[in-house]
Design an enzyme around this catalytic site. Structure first.
Site, PDB file in Angstrom:
ATOM      1  N   ASP A 127      47.268  46.854  39.250  1.00  4.57           N
ATOM      2  CA  ASP A 127      47.327  46.702  40.168  1.00  4.57           C
ATOM      3  C   ASP A 127      46.680  47.431  40.744  1.00  4.57           C
ATOM      4  OD1 ASP A 127      46.645  45.259  42.070  1.00  4.57           O
ATOM      5  OD2 ASP A 127      48.719  45.115  43.009  1.00  4.57           O
ATOM      6  N   ASP A 156      40.027  44.967  44.631  1.00  6.91           N
ATOM      7  CA  ASP A 156      41.708  45.138  44.254  1.00  6.91           C
ATOM      8  C   ASP A 156      41.880  44.187  42.906  1.00  6.91           C
ATOM      9  OD1 ASP A 156      44.209  44.645  43.853  1.00  6.91           O
ATOM     10  OD2 ASP A 156      44.367  43.579  46.197  1.00  6.91           O
TER      11      ASP A 156
END
Length: 420
Positions: A126, A306
């Site tokens: 992530d 992201d």
């Protein structure tokens, strides 16, 4: 430009495999499952609602961490800590939404090894967070029943610390929490000693449904809840990683995370290189534009890159202006900022630009699937995540169209057309 990578995490639709070193590349394989579609191509509204809520609370927690670690001066103008999302919202029966049937389609992930000898965990990589957490053997609730669990007593290099991983609350009212440890952590054959992480003793219902054990954050240390140095930065400091750089290639079938140095061999054109701006802790770049063809619908914004979300999020007013360019588009789920549009009007020319070089989203990556025979849901959602004025989030729906490289060495993000 950033260099080329020597370590690859290959994320495929095959069964899990342990790292297998070659002369220049180490690979681990897993399924690539970052979709909001059912197998028959319909939009999974329940899953999308959970993703939006998860993202909202992740960004909220990150702002709290940033405030605690750096101070409010690091907040972008207009950034604020929003209230948590409290409940899931069930889809309307009138909207023709298919029920959630395949929770395996949730994210892309790969194995990491923790401890000596290694205990393997399937984690989400992530770029929108900075902590590493995995379930603890002390997590005995039903939420942890299907998760791999960390047993510190089985590792000769484990060390427990008194610090408690602060509770990160999710929309269902539960949280990830537990003690912090240091231990040897291995990703694709790269071993880092004394890496800090949390062993979660409680996990939210939402996370329990995801086909992962934990999360490995790739953002800046300013976002770290535990105050621990993230994996790539620790590896660089110890010399296990030559350069604190990594590259991402995400597709619907296979994905790769390259650690150590990033390659021009992955690029079919010259990369656009963009400096990271501000002290937000994110991979955040500025001077953005979004448009179609020669028309621009928003400009002068910054964007957070992201990999931990499928969505592209933008300010509601700017996103509404963009969707006016698509004939028949309308706001379909106001609470979550989701738009519908006629499937045959899916744009193939939606693009983002940051200082230089348009990067286009394909019509396929723009659509999250059908809600009926003729209507689809768009990947760009209008929602304020509290990240600041004119701030967008570019998730996997955008990243599927580019090869993205990240450098802690030069504080830059670059995009290029992938050489597939």
């Amino acid at each position: 430009m950033l260099a080329v990578s020597s370590v690859v995490l290959s994320l495929a639709l095959s069964a899990f495999a342990a790292p297998a070193p070659t002369a220049h590349v180490r690979r681990i394989s897993t399924r690539n499952v970052k979709f909001l579609k059912t197998e028959d191509g319909f939009f999974d509204h329940q899953k999308a609602i959970r993703q939006v809520a998860y993202d909202h609370n992740k960004y909220r927690s990150n702002l709290i961490n940033l405030h605690d670690n750096v101070g409010a001066d690091a907040f972008k103008d207009g950034a604020r800590i929003l209230p948590p999302v409290e409940h899931f919202v069930s889809p309307s029966a009138q909207k023709g939404t298919e029920p959630l049937t395949n929770e395996q389609n949730g994210l892309w992930a790969g194995f990491v090894g923790v401890g000596t000898p290694q205990q393997n965990f399937n984690v989400d990589f992530d770029t929108g967070s900075a902590d590493l957490w995995i379930p603890s053997a002390n997590c005995t609730a039903a939420n942890c029943a299907q998760k791999a669990k960390y047993h510190p007593e089985r590792s000769s290099t484990s060390q427990r610390h008194d610090d408690q991983f602060g509770r990160i609350r999710y929309q269902d009212g539960s949280a990830v929490s537990g003690p912090t440890f240091t231990d040897t952590v291995t990703v694709a054959g790269i071993s880092v000693k004394n890496q800090g992480f949390a062993a979660a003793e409680s996990i939210s219902d939402e996370l329990a449904q995801r086909p992962i054990d934990g999360v490995l954050g790739l953002a800046y240390p300013a976002l770290a809840k535990m105050g621990q140095t993230p994996f790539i930065n620790t590896g660089r400091a110890q010399g296990s990683i030559a350069d604190a750089e990594f590259g991402l290639r995400i597709t619907d079938t296979t994905s790769e995370l390259e650690i150590g140095f990033q390659s021009g061999e992955r690029c079919a054109d010259a990369p656009d290189v963009h400096p990271v701006t501000g002290e937000s802790g994110y991979w955040q770049i500025s001077n953005g534009r979004v448009g179609r063809g020669l028309h621009v619908y928003a400009h002068g914004f910054s964007a957070v890159i992201d990999s931990g979300t499928t969505f592209v999020y933008g300010p509601p007013a700017a996103v509404a202006k963009f969707y006016k360019s698509i004939e028949g588009a309308e706001l379909w789920d106001e609470r979550n900022g989701l738009y519908s549009f006629p499937c045959d009007e899916a744009p193939s020319d939606a693009h983002f630009q940051f200082d230089q070089g348009w990067r286009t989203m394909s019509a396929e990556s723009f659509s999250f699937g059908q809600i009926d025979e003729t209507t689809c849901i768009g990947a760009i959602a209008g929602r304020d995540m509290g990240l600041g004025e004119d701030t967008w989030v570019l998730g996997d729906s955008f990243l599927k169209n580019v090869y993205t490289a990240f450098s802690f060495e030069t504080n830059e993000v670059s995009f290029c057309r992938p050489r597939d």
